[in-house]
Design a protein around this motif. Structure first.
Motif, PDB file in Angstrom:
ATOM      1  N   GLU A  17       0.842  -1.198   0.000  1.00  0.00           N
ATOM      2  CA  GLU A  17       0.000   0.000   0.000  1.00  0.00           C
ATOM      3  C   GLU A  17       0.876   1.246   0.000  1.00  0.00           C
ATOM      4  N   GLY A  18       0.250   2.373  -0.309  1.00  0.00           N
ATOM      5  CA  GLY A  18       0.895   3.676  -0.196  1.00  0.00           C
ATOM      6  C   GLY A  18       2.136   3.817  -1.055  1.00  0.00           C
ATOM      7  N   GLU A  19       3.158   4.468  -0.481  1.00  0.00           N
ATOM      8  CA  GLU A  19       4.392   4.738  -1.221  1.00  0.00           C
ATOM      9  C   GLU A  19       5.108   3.457  -1.630  1.00  0.00           C
ATOM     10  N   GLU A  20       5.054   2.456  -0.761  1.00  0.00           N
ATOM     11  CA  GLU A  20       5.704   1.183  -1.087  1.00  0.00           C
ATOM     12  C   GLU A  20       5.058   0.576  -2.332  1.00  0.00           C
ATOM     13  N   ARG A  21       3.722   0.597  -2.393  1.00  0.00           N
ATOM     14  CA  ARG A  21       3.024   0.073  -3.558  1.00  0.00           C
ATOM     15  C   ARG A  21       3.369   0.877  -4.811  1.00  0.00           C
ATOM     16  N   ALA A  22       3.384   2.205  -4.671  1.00  0.00           N
ATOM     17  CA  ALA A  22       3.682   3.072  -5.818  1.00  0.00           C
ATOM     18  C   ALA A  22       5.056   2.751  -6.405  1.00  0.00           C
ATOM     19  N   ALA A  23       6.047   2.553  -5.550  1.00  0.00           N
ATOM     20  CA  ALA A  23       7.397   2.250  -6.026  1.00  0.00           C
ATOM     21  C   ALA A  23       7.442   0.886  -6.720  1.00  0.00           C
ATOM     22  N   VAL A  24       6.771  -0.095  -6.144  1.00  0.00           N
ATOM     23  CA  VAL A  24       6.762  -1.438  -6.738  1.00  0.00           C
ATOM     24  C   VAL A  24       5.959  -1.425  -8.041  1.00  0.00           C
ATOM     25  N   TRP A  25       4.878  -0.646  -8.092  1.00  0.00           N
ATOM     26  CA  TRP A  25       4.078  -0.555  -9.324  1.00  0.00           C
ATOM     27  C   TRP A  25       4.936  -0.008 -10.466  1.00  0.00           C
ATOM     28  N   ARG A  49      -4.066  -5.223  -7.149  1.00  0.00           N
ATOM     29  CA  ARG A  49      -3.387  -5.559  -5.890  1.00  0.00           C
ATOM     30  C   ARG A  49      -1.973  -6.070  -6.166  1.00  0.00           C
ATOM     31  N   LEU A  50      -1.042  -5.607  -5.344  1.00  0.00           N
ATOM     32  CA  LEU A  50       0.339  -6.085  -5.390  1.00  0.00           C
ATOM     33  C   LEU A  50       0.666  -6.709  -4.042  1.00  0.00           C
TER      34      LEU A  50
END
Length: 166
Positions: free
Chosen positions: A127-135, A157-158
């Motif tokens: 979620e959040g910034e962690e998700r954005a970076a992985v996306w 979902r990641l």
């Protein structure tokens, strides 16, 4: 693409184009997993056909409602060090979340078969910034994910799978 970045092989570029189509999204969920399961079983876990394009795991998660083991071959994005993998719940750009994502939300302890080895993992929804970076990393890894996301209203979902006990 920067001058130093490697271009994907022509076969990979063709598969990226094909996998971005709506027709592929309609038919792939019916034949890709079944084909992968059969080949994985026949080769005793050494081969996943779709992994010839993308790295793949066979996920065994426990049903959200039934608690029974559910086995699903999936593309994955291995992370550095070999201690974690990212799973992308794209569902080929179809509207609903894939069932395996609900199973991981309910039962995060799971197993994967990775290159013929069984590994106990714990899944964590990003979620959040962690998700954005992985996306962003996922889009570089397999650009069709952007097409999948553009066709649907839900956020894909990641999950990060990490070795249990690591």
């Amino acid at each position: 693409m920067s001058a130093g970045a490697a271009r994907p092989a022509p076969g990979v570029r063709l598969m990226q184009k094909v996998s971005s189509t709506r027709a592929f999204a309609r038919i792939a969920p019916h034949f890709v997993p079944a084909m992968d399961r059969a080949v994985h079983r026949l080769t005793r876990g050494r081969v996943i056909l779709s992994a010839q394009m993308l790295p793949g795991v066979v996920l065994t998660a426990y049903g959200a409602k039934s608690g029974l083991p559910r086995t699903t071959p999936l593309a994955c994005m291995p992370e550095e060090g070999g201690a974690s993998w990212v799973l992308i719940g794209s569902n080929f750009g179809r509207p609903g979340h894939p069932a395996w994502t609900g199973n991981l939300l309910a039962h995060p302890d799971a197993e994967i078969s990775w290159k013929g080895r069984d590994i106990a993992v714990r899944a964590r929804l990003l979620e959040g910034e962690e998700r954005a970076a992985v996306w962003e990393a996922a889009l570089k890894f397999w650009p069709p994910y952007a097409t999948y996301q553009s066709r649907i209203e839900r956020e894909i979902r990641l999950f990060r799978l990490e070795r249990r006990g690591a």
